[in-house]
Design a protein around this motif. Structure first.
Motif, short mmCIF file in Angstrom:
data_model
loop_
_atom_site.label_atom_id
_atom_site.label_comp_id
_atom_site.label_asym_id
_atom_site.label_seq_id
_atom_site.Cartn_x
_atom_site.Cartn_y
_atom_site.Cartn_z
N VAL A 90 64.46 -40.46 -32.14
CA VAL A 90 63.99 -41.13 -30.91
C VAL A 90 64.22 -42.63 -31.01
CG1 VAL A 90 61.97 -41.61 -29.47
CG2 VAL A 90 62.29 -39.33 -30.45
N SER A 91 63.87 -43.24 -32.13
CA SER A 91 64.02 -44.69 -32.28
C SER A 91 65.49 -45.10 -32.29
CB SER A 91 63.34 -45.15 -33.57
OG SER A 91 61.94 -45.02 -33.47
N VAL A 92 66.33 -44.37 -33.02
CA VAL A 92 67.75 -44.72 -33.11
C VAL A 92 68.42 -44.57 -31.74
CG1 VAL A 92 69.97 -44.04 -34.07
CG2 VAL A 92 67.97 -44.22 -35.56
N ILE A 93 68.17 -43.47 -31.07
CA ILE A 93 68.76 -43.26 -29.74
C ILE A 93 68.30 -44.34 -28.78
CG2 ILE A 93 68.79 -41.73 -27.73
CD1 ILE A 93 68.72 -39.37 -29.66
N THR A 94 67.01 -44.65 -28.80
CA THR A 94 66.49 -45.68 -27.90
C THR A 94 67.11 -47.03 -28.19
OG1 THR A 94 64.37 -44.51 -27.72
CG2 THR A 94 64.40 -46.83 -27.10
N GLY A 95 67.13 -47.43 -29.46
CA GLY A 95 67.67 -48.75 -29.81
C GLY A 95 69.13 -48.90 -29.45
N LEU A 96 69.96 -47.93 -29.83
CA LEU A 96 71.40 -48.03 -29.56
C LEU A 96 71.71 -47.96 -28.07
CD1 LEU A 96 72.88 -45.82 -32.44
CD2 LEU A 96 72.65 -48.30 -32.34
N THR A 97 71.06 -47.04 -27.36
CA THR A 97 71.34 -46.88 -25.93
C THR A 97 70.90 -48.10 -25.13
OG1 THR A 97 71.02 -44.49 -26.17
CG2 THR A 97 71.03 -45.38 -23.94
N VAL A 98 69.70 -48.59 -25.42
CA VAL A 98 69.21 -49.77 -24.69
C VAL A 98 70.09 -50.98 -24.99
CG1 VAL A 98 67.31 -51.42 -24.53
CG2 VAL A 98 66.83 -48.98 -24.53
N ALA A 99 70.49 -51.16 -26.24
CA ALA A 99 71.34 -52.30 -26.58
C ALA A 99 72.67 -52.23 -25.85
CB ALA A 99 71.57 -52.35 -28.09
N ALA A 100 73.28 -51.04 -25.80
CA ALA A 100 74.57 -50.90 -25.12
C ALA A 100 74.44 -51.12 -23.62
CB ALA A 100 75.15 -49.51 -25.41
N LEU A 101 73.45 -50.48 -22.99
CA LEU A 101 73.30 -50.59 -21.54
C LEU A 101 72.88 -52.00 -21.13
CD1 LEU A 101 71.53 -47.21 -20.65
CD2 LEU A 101 73.92 -47.83 -20.28
N ALA A 102 71.89 -52.56 -21.81
CA ALA A 102 71.41 -53.89 -21.44
C ALA A 102 72.50 -54.94 -21.64
CB ALA A 102 70.18 -54.25 -22.26
N THR A 103 73.26 -54.84 -22.72
CA THR A 103 74.33 -55.81 -22.97
C THR A 103 75.45 -55.66 -21.95
OG1 THR A 103 73.83 -55.76 -25.34
CG2 THR A 103 75.95 -56.69 -24.68
N GLY A 104 75.85 -54.43 -21.65
CA GLY A 104 76.92 -54.21 -20.67
C GLY A 104 76.55 -54.67 -19.28
N ILE A 105 75.37 -54.26 -18.82
CA ILE A 105 74.92 -54.66 -17.47
C ILE A 105 74.68 -56.15 -17.40
CG2 ILE A 105 73.09 -54.38 -15.75
CD1 ILE A 105 72.70 -51.53 -16.83
N GLY A 106 74.01 -56.70 -18.42
CA GLY A 106 73.73 -58.14 -18.43
C GLY A 106 74.99 -58.97 -18.48
N LEU A 107 76.00 -58.51 -19.24
CA LEU A 107 77.27 -59.24 -19.30
C LEU A 107 77.95 -59.26 -17.94
CD1 LEU A 107 79.59 -60.61 -20.81
CD2 LEU A 107 80.42 -58.33 -21.45
N LEU A 108 77.99 -58.13 -17.28
CA LEU A 108 78.63 -58.06 -15.96
C LEU A 108 77.93 -58.97 -14.96
CD1 LEU A 108 80.65 -56.81 -13.98
CD2 LEU A 108 79.02 -54.93 -13.65
N LEU A 109 76.61 -58.89 -14.90
CA LEU A 109 75.87 -59.72 -13.96
C LEU A 109 75.97 -61.20 -14.33
CD1 LEU A 109 72.63 -57.56 -13.46
CD2 LEU A 109 74.68 -57.66 -12.02
N GLY A 110 75.96 -61.50 -15.64
CA GLY A 110 76.08 -62.89 -16.07
C GLY A 110 77.43 -63.49 -15.74
N LEU A 111 78.50 -62.70 -15.86
CA LEU A 111 79.83 -63.18 -15.49
C LEU A 111 79.90 -63.49 -14.00
CD1 LEU A 111 82.09 -60.78 -17.60
CD2 LEU A 111 81.68 -63.20 -18.02
N LEU A 112 79.35 -62.60 -13.19
CA LEU A 112 79.36 -62.83 -11.74
C LEU A 112 78.56 -64.08 -11.38
CD1 LEU A 112 78.89 -59.17 -10.44
CD2 LEU A 112 80.99 -60.52 -10.46
N ALA A 113 77.38 -64.22 -12.00
CA ALA A 113 76.54 -65.38 -11.70
C ALA A 113 77.20 -66.68 -12.17
CB ALA A 113 75.18 -65.22 -12.37
N GLY A 114 77.92 -66.63 -13.28
CA GLY A 114 78.55 -67.84 -13.79
C GLY A 114 79.75 -68.30 -13.00
N PHE A 115 80.39 -67.39 -12.24
CA PHE A 115 81.60 -67.73 -11.49
C PHE A 115 81.34 -67.99 -10.01
CE2 PHE A 115 84.17 -66.18 -15.06
CZ PHE A 115 85.21 -67.10 -15.01
#
Length: 292
Positions: A90-115
């Motif tokens: 449970v902990s490993v799945i939660t940590g890896l999945t949240v890190a991947a999703l939050a980083t991917g979504i945050g990167l996309l939104l951050g790129l749009l906001a920065g441009f």
């Protein structure tokens, strides 16, 4: 004398640079080894577990650690060793999945906001509003609107973590936009997507990778907190947070029910933080030069 001293310095520097990577970055090595063991433990849980983690045996309640039950048994006679192994999943799945999703979504939104200034004005006010709420309270509020499940826990934690990644990605983009090589690429006629994927994104990866490690550690702690207060995964699912919540009522009689899952969670989070610190030192050019 000066020439000999310079030669000695060059020899030392050359010897240091020839050291294996695991010696130059011991925190990364240690973190990877511990995380590898935890992941292996989670994957091999069906083979390493001595008993079904949900099997009840009222005649064997609150047994202390022994050769038969390595970590003892809980109030319902369930094997704590088996439940600890499955709780790692449970902990490993939660940590890896949240890190991947939050980083991917945050990167996309951050790129749009920065441009785009218009998107930046709207999006960052939303992010500021989300960041004004403590992450754990936001996750609890989101879980209160849904049923208890691992998927909903992951979604709730991702929503709480995305604003931090967005702010980081936006700050990186705004800094890189003023860099000389980006201005030169723009002057040479490089298009938006070429500028984004060829110049901006490669330079934004390093800090985001480091941030993702801290997100993974934070997600594991948040999941354990949610499960501890009954707002996370179902109580029937073995997780370190559920195990500590159940064991707190008999802590004075059987402290191992809280000690073992809590120790596993602490060691895992420590390993992730060590990995993040090591990656920061490895990927930061200024720190890397000092360590060579």
């Amino acid at each position: 004398m000066a020439t000999a001293s310079a030669l000695d310095d060059d020899a030392v520097t050359h010897a240091v640079r020839r050291r294996p990577a695991w010696r130059r970055h011991p925190t990364v090595t240690a973190g990877l080894i511990i995380l590898g063991l935890v992941c292996a433990m989670a994957i091999a849980a069906p083979w390493l577990a001595s008993i079904d983690p949900t099997a009840l045996s009222t005649a064997k309640r609150l047994r202390p650690p022994s050769p038969e039950f390595w970590f003892g048994t809980d109030m319902m006679g369930r094997d704590v060793w088996s439940r600890t192994l499955y709780g790692a999943r449970v902990s490993v799945i939660t940590g890896l999945t949240v890190a991947a999703l939050a980083t991917g979504i945050g990167l996309l939104l951050g790129l749009l906001a920065g441009f785009d200034r218009t998107i930046d004005a709207v999006m960052m006010r939303i992010m500021d509003g989300l960041m004004a709420i403590p992450a754990i309270l936001l996750a609890i509020a989101l879980m209160a609107l849904t049923r208890a499940s691992l998927g909903n826990v992951i979604i709730a934690i991702v929503v709480a973590e995305v604003p931090r990644v967005v702010r980081l990605a936006r700050g990186i983009v705004l800094t890189l936009r003023e860099a000389t090589f980006v201005e030169a690429a723009t002057a040479s006629g490089t298009g938006f997507f070429g500028l984004l994927f060829r110049h901006i994104l490669p330079n934004a990866v390093a800090p985001l990778v480091v941030q993702s490690t801290y997100i993974a550690a934070s997600a594991m702690i948040t999941e354990a907190i949610l499960s501890f207060i009954g707002a996370g995964v179902p109580s029937s699912t073995p997780s370190w947070g559920n195990m500590m919540a159940e064991g707190r009522t008999v802590f004075q009689v059987a402290p191992q029910l809280v000690l073992f899952p809590g120790l596993c969670l602490s060691v895992t989070v420590l390993a992730i933080n060590m990995l993040g610190d090591g990656l920061r030192d490895m990927l930061d050019p200024r720190l890397a030069r000092r360590m060579k």
